[in-house]
Scaffold this motif. Structure first.
Motif, PDB file in Angstrom:
ATOM      1  N   ALA A  43       0.830  -1.210   0.000  1.00 43.79           N
ATOM      2  CA  ALA A  43       0.000   0.000   0.000  1.00 43.79           C
ATOM      3  C   ALA A  43       0.866   1.264   0.000  1.00 43.79           C
ATOM      4  O   ALA A  43       0.570   2.238  -0.703  1.00 43.79           O
ATOM      5  CB  ALA A  43      -0.929   0.002   1.214  1.00 43.79           C
ATOM      6  N   MET A  44       1.932   1.232   0.766  1.00 47.92           N
ATOM      7  CA  MET A  44       2.806   2.396   0.912  1.00 47.92           C
ATOM      8  C   MET A  44       3.495   2.777  -0.397  1.00 47.92           C
ATOM      9  O   MET A  44       3.569   3.945  -0.761  1.00 47.92           O
ATOM     10  CB  MET A  44       3.870   2.039   1.956  1.00 47.92           C
ATOM     11  N   PHE A  45       4.011   1.761  -1.082  1.00 53.74           N
ATOM     12  CA  PHE A  45       4.775   2.008  -2.305  1.00 53.74           C
ATOM     13  C   PHE A  45       3.920   1.898  -3.568  1.00 53.74           C
ATOM     14  O   PHE A  45       4.422   2.096  -4.666  1.00 53.74           O
ATOM     15  CB  PHE A  45       5.975   1.057  -2.385  1.00 53.74           C
ATOM     16  N   GLN A  98      10.803   8.463   7.966  1.00 58.98           N
ATOM     17  CA  GLN A  98       9.793   8.045   6.990  1.00 58.98           C
ATOM     18  C   GLN A  98       8.466   7.660   7.652  1.00 58.98           C
ATOM     19  O   GLN A  98       7.583   7.099   7.014  1.00 58.98           O
ATOM     20  CB  GLN A  98      10.325   6.849   6.176  1.00 58.98           C
ATOM     21  N   ASP A  99       8.329   7.974   8.943  1.00 58.10           N
ATOM     22  CA  ASP A  99       7.127   7.590   9.677  1.00 58.10           C
ATOM     23  C   ASP A  99       5.846   8.173   9.090  1.00 58.10           C
ATOM     24  O   ASP A  99       4.766   7.626   9.285  1.00 58.10           O
ATOM     25  CB  ASP A  99       7.238   7.972  11.153  1.00 58.10           C
ATOM     26  N   GLU A 104       0.170   8.019   6.964  1.00 55.66           N
ATOM     27  CA  GLU A 104      -0.728   8.072   5.802  1.00 55.66           C
ATOM     28  C   GLU A 104      -1.540   6.781   5.684  1.00 55.66           C
ATOM     29  O   GLU A 104      -2.730   6.814   5.384  1.00 55.66           O
ATOM     30  CB  GLU A 104       0.068   8.299   4.515  1.00 55.66           C
ATOM     31  N   LEU A 105      -0.893   5.632   5.942  1.00 55.89           N
ATOM     32  CA  LEU A 105      -1.614   4.349   5.908  1.00 55.89           C
ATOM     33  C   LEU A 105      -2.697   4.307   6.975  1.00 55.89           C
ATOM     34  O   LEU A 105      -3.810   3.842   6.722  1.00 55.89           O
ATOM     35  CB  LEU A 105      -0.658   3.176   6.129  1.00 55.89           C
ATOM     36  N   GLU A 106      -2.355   4.778   8.164  1.00 50.28           N
ATOM     37  CA  GLU A 106      -3.337   4.808   9.257  1.00 50.28           C
ATOM     38  C   GLU A 106      -4.537   5.660   8.889  1.00 50.28           C
ATOM     39  O   GLU A 106      -5.676   5.266   9.123  1.00 50.28           O
ATOM     40  CB  GLU A 106      -2.688   5.350  10.541  1.00 50.28           C
ATOM     41  N   GLU A 107      -4.271   6.818   8.295  1.00 50.14           N
ATOM     42  CA  GLU A 107      -5.353   7.729   7.907  1.00 50.14           C
ATOM     43  C   GLU A 107      -6.258   7.112   6.848  1.00 50.14           C
ATOM     44  O   GLU A 107      -7.441   7.396   6.796  1.00 50.14           O
ATOM     45  CB  GLU A 107      -4.774   9.061   7.427  1.00 50.14           C
TER      46      GLU A 107
END
Length: 115
Positions: A43-45, A98-99, A104-107
């Motif tokens: 999801a992040m990348f 990079q936290d 962003e994933l949490e949101e």
């Protein structure tokens, strides 16, 4: 003694070559402070699971990351027992945090909770 020095330089060069990839370097920086699941990296990348798994396999083969199974999840963490951890740790101290990627994933509701 000269042979050992050459071997160590070659091993260090291989570690640095692995970390020369932006995605792997970012993964290692994230793992410096948080354990992560493959799904989170996908999801992040915004890339495929096989591509992320390939990056993680290379890092694991080099001994830089550990994997732990928690139910259906495989969680990755930085291997602090690796002989090159002090060198990698020193390098990571100089990189920006990079936290925000995890935030962003949490949101988006995509941060995995494997407990």
């Amino acid at each position: 003694m000269l042979v050992n020095a050459t071997v160590e330089i070659e091993k260090a060069a291989n570690i640095l070559k692995l970390l020369g990839d932006k995605t792997r370097l970012t993964m290692i920086k994230l793992l410096f402070s948080h354990d992560c699941c493959v799904c989170e990296f996908v999801a992040m990348f915004n890339t495929s699971q096989p591509a992320i798994s390939q990056h993680l396999r290379k890092l694991k083969d080099a001994g830089l990351v550990n994997e732990t199974r928690r139910g259906q999840w495989i969680i990755y963490s930085l291997n602090k027992e690796n002989e090159f951890y002090p060198m990698v740790s020193e390098l990571l101290e100089h990189l920006p945090n990079q936290d925000f990627k995890l935030k962003e994933l949490e949101e988006k509701g995509l941060r995995i909770s494997c407990d």
